[in-house]
Design a protein around this motif. Structure first.
Motif, mmCIF file in Angstrom:
data_model
loop_
_atom_site.group_PDB
_atom_site.id
_atom_site.type_symbol
_atom_site.label_atom_id
_atom_site.label_comp_id
_atom_site.label_asym_id
_atom_site.label_seq_id
_atom_site.Cartn_x
_atom_site.Cartn_y
_atom_site.Cartn_z
ATOM 1 N N LYS A 35 0.846 -1.195 0.000
ATOM 2 C CA LYS A 35 0.000 0.000 0.000
ATOM 3 C C LYS A 35 0.877 1.239 0.000
ATOM 4 N N ALA A 37 1.154 5.063 1.050
ATOM 5 C CA ALA A 37 0.544 5.841 2.127
ATOM 6 C C ALA A 37 -0.420 6.893 1.584
ATOM 7 N N GLU A 40 -3.238 4.724 -1.000
ATOM 8 C CA GLU A 40 -3.878 3.521 -0.490
ATOM 9 C C GLU A 40 -4.249 2.564 -1.622
ATOM 10 N N THR A 42 -3.323 -0.903 -3.854
ATOM 11 C CA THR A 42 -2.632 -2.178 -3.745
ATOM 12 C C THR A 42 -1.649 -2.316 -4.901
#
Length: 446
Positions: A35, A37, A40, A42
């Motif tokens: 992830k 920051a 967020e 994937t």
């Protein structure tokens, strides 16, 4: 023409080829989903073989476009560059336990049986024509194609059309015509054929069309290699194409083939160092040539057999030789990474992605929405490729080994053929040692 041809041959067609022998790099420190920051999102890895420049550009364009439009996922390319066998590099990945989410597969059956692959979700397979994928023995689908299932149309000869016209040469209609063609070119003081063995896999490019008539004769028996495993045929039955391979190499092939990389044959052809070159890239090789020299007039044909038939292997959608894209079971253990893998594959089989592939010179996979795809017929020589699909003498055959150690045997067989071509062993010695290796590998497979 091409759309209707694809539908007609889907029931018997298969994927490519394939491809390459490669070294391992680029593995990240963690196999799980990552992830960022700020976003967020994937992050998943896509591991693939880089032996073909057109495929490389396909991966780059599709991944870039996907990442730009996805709100949830970032796909990180994880290429294995040329230099060693890709299947061996995959074994290293397996040994480290650092599997990416999406994998460009080799030795598929071996990894299915080892529990390393996760089933492909129906949301993905529903985008494909039914004959473009197949179920394993447990009823699950583990691989989906990375290109059109048009068989080994890519195992062919690319040639200089201008040279042919200037010397009144014609595309051969039989195997004897092919030999006569090379004799005429040699008599002109030119080199007839460039081929490669800098990595072991390109050695198939000349071998397979020579062996195809024998392989095709065993198509209804489950394929030559399954028949050989059951001892209803043997390596001795390959003597004639092995002798043909040795004869062609000794008399018509450009020197230095032992250390020539597959991609180098494009340069050898464009620079006039050979009139023809072996290829396993099909339309992609024509596209590579066009990029190097837009004015070069290239064409392609497949070496016919004695009866003029063009024997083309149907790449299996199951079995140990099956390729395609897969989701690793390691990725499937993480719900975010599994969801991102499914998202990427759904994009991969979209019309938008198919158009990107076609623009790059790739034949996009057999999706249900194929009528909406814009085909690329602008590449010089592309008409020859598509004409092969319409050829009335095109004969599809099957030869998909189901014994799990075939990959190791096939590498040994390739290396043995190269040694024979190079004069390090005789045809008799090659047949003997390859038969011994086959027996040992079949026994090991149980």
């Amino acid at each position: 023409m091409y759309k209707s041809t694809r539908r007609r041959i889907l029931a018997t067609s298969i994927a490519v080829s394939a491809i390459g022998a490669l070294a391992l790099t680029g593995c990240s420190a963690s196999g799980g989903a990552e992830k960022t920051a700020a976003q967020e999102k994937t992050t998943i890895r896509f591991m693939y073989a880089t032996g073909d420049e057109t495929w490389n550009s396909v991966v780059d364009s599709v991944v870039t476009a996907f990442n730009e439009q996805s709100d949830d996922t970032v796909v990180k390319p994880d290429p294995l560059p040329a230099g060693s066998d890709y299947a061996t590099a995959m074994k290293t990945v397996d040994a480290t336990g650092n599997w990416p989410a999406i994998v460009d597969m080799r030795d598929t059956l071996t990894y299915i049986n080892a529990g390393k692959l996760a089933p492909i979700p129906s949301d993905v397979t529903d985008l494909l024509e039914p004959d473009a994928y197949g179920k394993a023995e447990d009823g699950e689908v583990y691989t989906v194609p990375n290109s059109a299932l048009n068989g080994e149309i890519g195992i062919n000869i690319v040639y200089n059309k201008v040279y042919f016209k200037e010397h009144n040469l014609k595309v051969p209609k039989t195997y004897d015509d092919f030999i006569a063609l090379m004799k005429k070119i040699k008599a002109n003081g030119d080199v007839p054929l460039a081929t490669a063995a800098g990595e072991v896999w390109p050695s198939d490019q000349l071998w397979k069309p020579l062996a195809a008539p024998i392989f095709a004769a065993h198509s209804d028996d489950g394929g030559f290699w399954n028949a050989a495993a059951e001892k209803t045929t043997s390596i001795e039955d390959l003597r004639e194409p092995l002798e043909e391979l040795k004869y062609i190499t000794d008399n018509f092939v450009l020197e230095g083939w032992q250390s020539t990389a597959d991609a180098q044959t494009t340069t050898l052809l464009v620079n006039g160092q050979a009139v023809m070159a072996t290829s396993s890239a099909g339309l992609g090789r024509l596209n590579d040539i066009h990029k190097v020299d837009p004015k070069f007039n290239a064409g392609l044909f497949i070496i016919p057999d004695e009866d003029g038939n063009i024997n083309v292997l149907k790449n299996s959608v199951v079995g140990d030789t099956a390729g395609g894209l897969a989701i690793s079971s390691q990725a499937a253990e993480n719900k975010d990474e599994l969801a991102s893998s499914e998202e990427f594959l759904k994009y991969f089989y979209s019309v938008e992605a198919a158009n990107l592939m076609e623009e790059a010179g790739w034949i996009s996979p057999n999706i249900k929405a194929s009528d909406e795809v814009t085909r690329n017929d602008s590449i010089p020589g592309a008409e020859d490729y598509f004409a092969l699909l319409e050829n009335p003498k095109l004969v599809w055959y099957e030869n998909a080994p189901t014994w799990g150690t075939f990959s190791a045997f096939n590498t040994f067989f390739r290396q043995s053929r190269i040694e024979m071509q190079d004069g390090q062993s005789s045809v008799d010695d090659t047949i003997s040692k390859v038969q011994t290796e086959l027996d040992n590998q079949v026994a090991a497979a149980g």
